[in-house]
Design an enzyme around this catalytic site. Sequence first.
Site, mmCIF file in Angstrom:
data_model
loop_
_atom_site.group_PDB
_atom_site.id
_atom_site.type_symbol
_atom_site.label_atom_id
_atom_site.label_comp_id
_atom_site.label_asym_id
_atom_site.label_seq_id
_atom_site.Cartn_x
_atom_site.Cartn_y
_atom_site.Cartn_z
ATOM 1 N N GLY A 24 2.424 11.148 -12.515
ATOM 2 C CA GLY A 24 2.766 10.995 -13.927
ATOM 3 C C GLY A 24 4.253 10.856 -14.176
ATOM 4 N N HIS A 30 6.259 2.989 -11.322
ATOM 5 C CA HIS A 30 4.808 3.226 -11.412
ATOM 6 C C HIS A 30 4.113 1.999 -12.017
ATOM 7 C CE1 HIS A 30 6.283 7.542 -11.758
ATOM 8 N NE2 HIS A 30 5.426 7.646 -10.773
ATOM 9 N N ASP A 141 8.946 6.045 -1.350
ATOM 10 C CA ASP A 141 8.448 7.158 -0.530
ATOM 11 C C ASP A 141 7.937 6.608 0.795
ATOM 12 O OD1 ASP A 141 8.412 9.612 -2.539
ATOM 13 O OD2 ASP A 141 7.796 7.823 -3.632
ATOM 14 N N GLN A 144 5.967 8.681 3.272
ATOM 15 C CA GLN A 144 4.612 8.935 2.777
ATOM 16 C C GLN A 144 3.690 7.776 3.168
ATOM 17 O OE1 GLN A 144 3.689 10.617 -1.236
ATOM 18 N NE2 GLN A 144 3.556 8.481 -1.829
HETATM 19 P P1 AMP Z 1 5.005 9.803 -7.876
HETATM 20 O O1 AMP Z 1 4.431 9.836 -9.259
HETATM 21 O O2 AMP Z 1 6.453 10.149 -7.821
HETATM 22 O O3 AMP Z 1 4.168 10.557 -6.876
HETATM 23 O O4 AMP Z 1 4.943 8.295 -7.413
HETATM 24 C C1 AMP Z 1 3.746 7.561 -7.474
HETATM 25 C C2 AMP Z 1 3.931 6.271 -6.737
HETATM 26 O O5 AMP Z 1 4.996 5.512 -7.347
HETATM 27 C C3 AMP Z 1 4.337 6.477 -5.266
HETATM 28 O O6 AMP Z 1 3.638 5.538 -4.465
HETATM 29 C C4 AMP Z 1 5.804 6.177 -5.279
HETATM 30 O O7 AMP Z 1 6.288 5.711 -4.047
HETATM 31 C C5 AMP Z 1 5.899 5.103 -6.341
HETATM 32 N N1 AMP Z 1 7.264 5.024 -6.863
HETATM 33 C C6 AMP Z 1 8.062 6.055 -7.207
HETATM 34 N N2 AMP Z 1 9.287 5.596 -7.568
HETATM 35 C C7 AMP Z 1 9.255 4.251 -7.440
HETATM 36 C C8 AMP Z 1 10.197 3.208 -7.654
HETATM 37 N N3 AMP Z 1 11.438 3.457 -8.073
HETATM 38 N N4 AMP Z 1 9.815 1.930 -7.414
HETATM 39 C C9 AMP Z 1 8.559 1.671 -6.976
HETATM 40 N N5 AMP Z 1 7.617 2.596 -6.769
HETATM 41 C C10 AMP Z 1 7.951 3.884 -6.985
#
Ligand code: AMP
Length: 255
Positions: A24, A30, A141, A144
């Site tokens: 979120g 996202h 990430d 991950q």
């Molecule tokens: P999170 O909500 O932080 O767990 O991220 C959800 C997904 O969004 C994960 O696959 C992250 O790698 C991706 N994500 C987070 N930040 C970015 C970004 N700046 N650009 C692209 N994808 C992202």
Amino acid sequence: MRIVRSIDGLPPPSGRRGLVPTMGAFHEGHVSLMRAARAECDEVVVSLFVNPTQFRANEDLDRYPRDEERDAGLAEEAGVDVLFVPSAEEMYPDGFDTWVDVGASGGEARARPGHFRGVATVCVKLFNIVGPELAYFGQKDAQQVDVLRRVIRDLNLGLHLRVLPTLRDEDGLALSSRNAYLSPAEREQALALPRALESARSADDPVTAARAALNGLEPEYVELLRVGDATLLTAAARVGATRLIDNVVVEGELA
Ligand code: AMP
């Protein structure tokens, strides 16, 4: 768009289903994953779950930014079909004690012991609950992604990962839900992280070059990380109380 809060409430797939797992506090990063899923899937499911098992006791679980209403609006605009928002009780019922123990080392695995066990466990659960053909993750990430690719291969999960580029603000700072914690002065300091990585990516010794370019920012680690056919220069640093991570491709392509 439907908001589904229980595992039983999720309809079975009818066509190619894409899953975007998130915690979120949506930003354009996202949204880019949701759009990519929309472009190649019949059904797009976004999960919104701040997964407690991937946070250590001293981390920011309690203050992690939450704004479901705003997130739902952004997901709907991106063409998402189902926003899946399970409760912690449903994901981890009393007596839950089965874990996906991954062999990750270095980088985030060393800095946050147990983190990838929590990530792998929740992602395997989400894959089983949602039943996607494709799951979408960000390069942001990268470790991950590396861990999950191995989990999918080692446990024969039979789905495909898509990895999308890191979206950044105009000044280069990678978009992150945690950027909301930064004061204006800290945000200025934080720019040293992407700038150091970018300036070091073609150096002979990218790790040493990045460390030297960090402009006083004390890194938790700066490391080269192999993900699939790509080599990434990856780093984590604390700016005030906020922990930021970032990476750039040094060689190859992160398919
Ligand atoms: P999170 O909500 O932080 O767990 O991220 C959800 C997904 O969004 C994960 O696959 C992250 O790698 C991706 N994500 C987070 N930040 C970015 C970004 N700046 N650009 C692209 N994808 C992202």
